[in-house]
Write a protein that holds these residues in place. Sequence first.
Motif, PDB file in Angstrom:
ATOM      1  N   LEU A   1       0.833  -1.208   0.000  1.00 46.89           N
ATOM      2  CA  LEU A   1       0.000   0.000   0.000  1.00 46.89           C
ATOM      3  C   LEU A   1       0.865   1.255   0.000  1.00 46.89           C
ATOM      4  O   LEU A   1       0.513   2.245  -0.642  1.00 46.89           O
ATOM      5  N   ALA A   2       1.992   1.222   0.692  1.00 49.69           N
ATOM      6  CA  ALA A   2       2.907   2.369   0.675  1.00 49.69           C
ATOM      7  C   ALA A   2       3.512   2.549  -0.713  1.00 49.69           C
ATOM      8  O   ALA A   2       3.672   3.675  -1.186  1.00 49.69           O
ATOM      9  N   GLN A   3       3.835   1.443  -1.380  1.00 49.88           N
ATOM     10  CA  GLN A   3       4.434   1.503  -2.709  1.00 49.88           C
ATOM     11  C   GLN A   3       3.452   1.979  -3.764  1.00 49.88           C
ATOM     12  O   GLN A   3       3.795   2.765  -4.633  1.00 49.88           O
ATOM     13  N   HIS A   4       2.244   1.464  -3.711  1.00 51.04           N
ATOM     14  CA  HIS A   4       1.308   1.628  -4.829  1.00 51.04           C
ATOM     15  C   HIS A   4       0.102   2.500  -4.520  1.00 51.04           C
ATOM     16  O   HIS A   4      -0.710   2.742  -5.413  1.00 51.04           O
TER      17      HIS A   4
ATOM     18  N   VAL B   1      -7.001  -3.036   9.696  1.00 50.48           N
ATOM     19  CA  VAL B   1      -7.995  -1.989   9.950  1.00 50.48           C
ATOM     20  C   VAL B   1      -8.259  -1.909  11.450  1.00 50.48           C
ATOM     21  O   VAL B   1      -8.303  -0.820  12.030  1.00 50.48           O
ATOM     22  N   GLY B   2      -8.384  -3.062  12.096  1.00 55.17           N
ATOM     23  CA  GLY B   2      -8.613  -3.102  13.533  1.00 55.17           C
ATOM     24  C   GLY B   2      -7.497  -2.448  14.334  1.00 55.17           C
ATOM     25  O   GLY B   2      -7.735  -1.889  15.404  1.00 55.17           O
ATOM     26  N   ARG B   3      -6.287  -2.515  13.822  1.00 57.82           N
ATOM     27  CA  ARG B   3      -5.135  -1.884  14.484  1.00 57.82           C
ATOM     28  C   ARG B   3      -4.957  -0.424  14.072  1.00 57.82           C
ATOM     29  O   ARG B   3      -4.039   0.243  14.521  1.00 57.82           O
ATOM     30  N   GLY B   4      -5.795   0.041  13.163  1.00 58.40           N
ATOM     31  CA  GLY B   4      -5.711   1.432  12.730  1.00 58.40           C
ATOM     32  C   GLY B   4      -4.591   1.700  11.746  1.00 58.40           C
ATOM     33  O   GLY B   4      -4.203   2.851  11.537  1.00 58.40           O
ATOM     34  N   LEU B   5      -4.079   0.644  11.091  1.00 53.15           N
ATOM     35  CA  LEU B   5      -2.956   0.797  10.164  1.00 53.15           C
ATOM     36  C   LEU B   5      -3.406   0.934   8.714  1.00 53.15           C
ATOM     37  O   LEU B   5      -2.654   1.423   7.869  1.00 53.15           O
ATOM     38  N   VAL B   6      -4.621   0.482   8.425  1.00 48.93           N
ATOM     39  CA  VAL B   6      -5.212   0.561   7.085  1.00 48.93           C
ATOM     40  C   VAL B   6      -6.627   1.086   7.261  1.00 48.93           C
ATOM     41  O   VAL B   6      -7.289   0.802   8.266  1.00 48.93           O
ATOM     42  N   GLU B   7      -7.080   1.853   6.278  1.00 47.95           N
ATOM     43  CA  GLU B   7      -8.448   2.364   6.283  1.00 47.95           C
ATOM     44  C   GLU B   7      -9.163   1.863   5.038  1.00 47.95           C
ATOM     45  O   GLU B   7      -8.540   1.678   3.999  1.00 47.95           O
TER      46      GLU B   7
ATOM     47  N   VAL C   1      -6.457   1.853   1.923  1.00 45.40           N
ATOM     48  CA  VAL C   1      -5.424   2.877   1.919  1.00 45.40           C
ATOM     49  C   VAL C   1      -4.669   2.801   3.241  1.00 45.40           C
ATOM     50  O   VAL C   1      -5.239   2.475   4.281  1.00 45.40           O
ATOM     51  N   LEU C   2      -3.403   3.067   3.175  1.00 43.24           N
ATOM     52  CA  LEU C   2      -2.557   3.103   4.364  1.00 43.24           C
ATOM     53  C   LEU C   2      -2.988   4.293   5.220  1.00 43.24           C
ATOM     54  O   LEU C   2      -3.129   5.408   4.710  1.00 43.24           O
ATOM     55  N   SER C   3      -3.243   4.063   6.498  1.00 38.26           N
ATOM     56  CA  SER C   3      -3.613   5.154   7.399  1.00 38.26           C
ATOM     57  C   SER C   3      -2.350   5.917   7.804  1.00 38.26           C
ATOM     58  O   SER C   3      -1.231   5.430   7.590  1.00 38.26           O
ATOM     59  N   PRO C   4      -2.502   7.085   8.411  1.00 37.43           N
ATOM     60  CA  PRO C   4      -1.312   7.791   8.917  1.00 37.43           C
ATOM     61  C   PRO C   4      -0.508   6.935   9.898  1.00 37.43           C
ATOM     62  O   PRO C   4       0.724   6.950   9.872  1.00 37.43           O
ATOM     63  N   ALA C   5      -1.181   6.155  10.728  1.00 35.43           N
ATOM     64  CA  ALA C   5      -0.463   5.267  11.655  1.00 35.43           C
ATOM     65  C   ALA C   5       0.273   4.167  10.894  1.00 35.43           C
ATOM     66  O   ALA C   5       1.395   3.782  11.252  1.00 35.43           O
TER      67      ALA C   5
ATOM     68  N   PRO D   1       2.845   9.387  -1.771  1.00 38.16           N
ATOM     69  CA  PRO D   1       1.898  10.041  -0.868  1.00 38.16           C
ATOM     70  C   PRO D   1       0.751   9.123  -0.494  1.00 38.16           C
ATOM     71  O   PRO D   1       0.422   8.197  -1.231  1.00 38.16           O
ATOM     72  N   LEU D   2       0.149   9.372   0.655  1.00 39.45           N
ATOM     73  CA  LEU D   2      -1.001   8.588   1.105  1.00 39.45           C
ATOM     74  C   LEU D   2      -2.160   8.729   0.135  1.00 39.45           C
ATOM     75  O   LEU D   2      -2.410   9.823  -0.379  1.00 39.45           O
ATOM     76  N   GLY D   3      -2.843   7.609  -0.100  1.00 40.07           N
ATOM     77  CA  GLY D   3      -4.081   7.639  -0.854  1.00 40.07           C
ATOM     78  C   GLY D   3      -3.954   7.859  -2.336  1.00 40.07           C
ATOM     79  O   GLY D   3      -4.945   8.100  -2.987  1.00 40.07           O
TER      80      GLY D   3
END
Length: 168
Positions: free
Chosen positions: A52-55, A82-88, A102-106, A160-162
Amino acid sequence: MTDEIDDVVDAVMTASRAMLSVVARSLAAAGEPSGGSAGEVTLPQYRALVVLAQHGTRRPADLATALAVSASTATRMCDRLVGRGLVERARTGDDRREVALVLSPAGRALVDEVTRLRRAEMHRLLATLPAAERVAVRDALRRFADAAGEVGETDWAVAPLGTEGGAR
């Protein structure tokens, strides 16, 4: 020729174990910004975060393909992330059934921290080699990564995110 290739395969397998150890140690040492422990994130889950960070934003089916796992495995993995707040999860377009990951800020912070720790350990290890050997290692590993279809470190680390498609 086969003996030569087998010798190279043995060397690459040994080096890949060493690199995997660096990743595992870096992941264990990194703390999730949410206060949890990155040790709770498995290596396959971390690989999903890296994809997700790459793509950038991915459909679950596309993430499953990139990870070479079944769609149900990717869904379960993402449920945990998602449960850990790492992906949205985000709805895309007018079709409420279609979901994007999408990769979350965390999640971005975790990938960045693990990357920082990995780079520091790789720097320490590579500093033990003479300069000419470091150049040879760099050139060989770049060709190897290209053959494997991997995105260069500086190309994905700044995605960049998203974003759709991320940096390439």
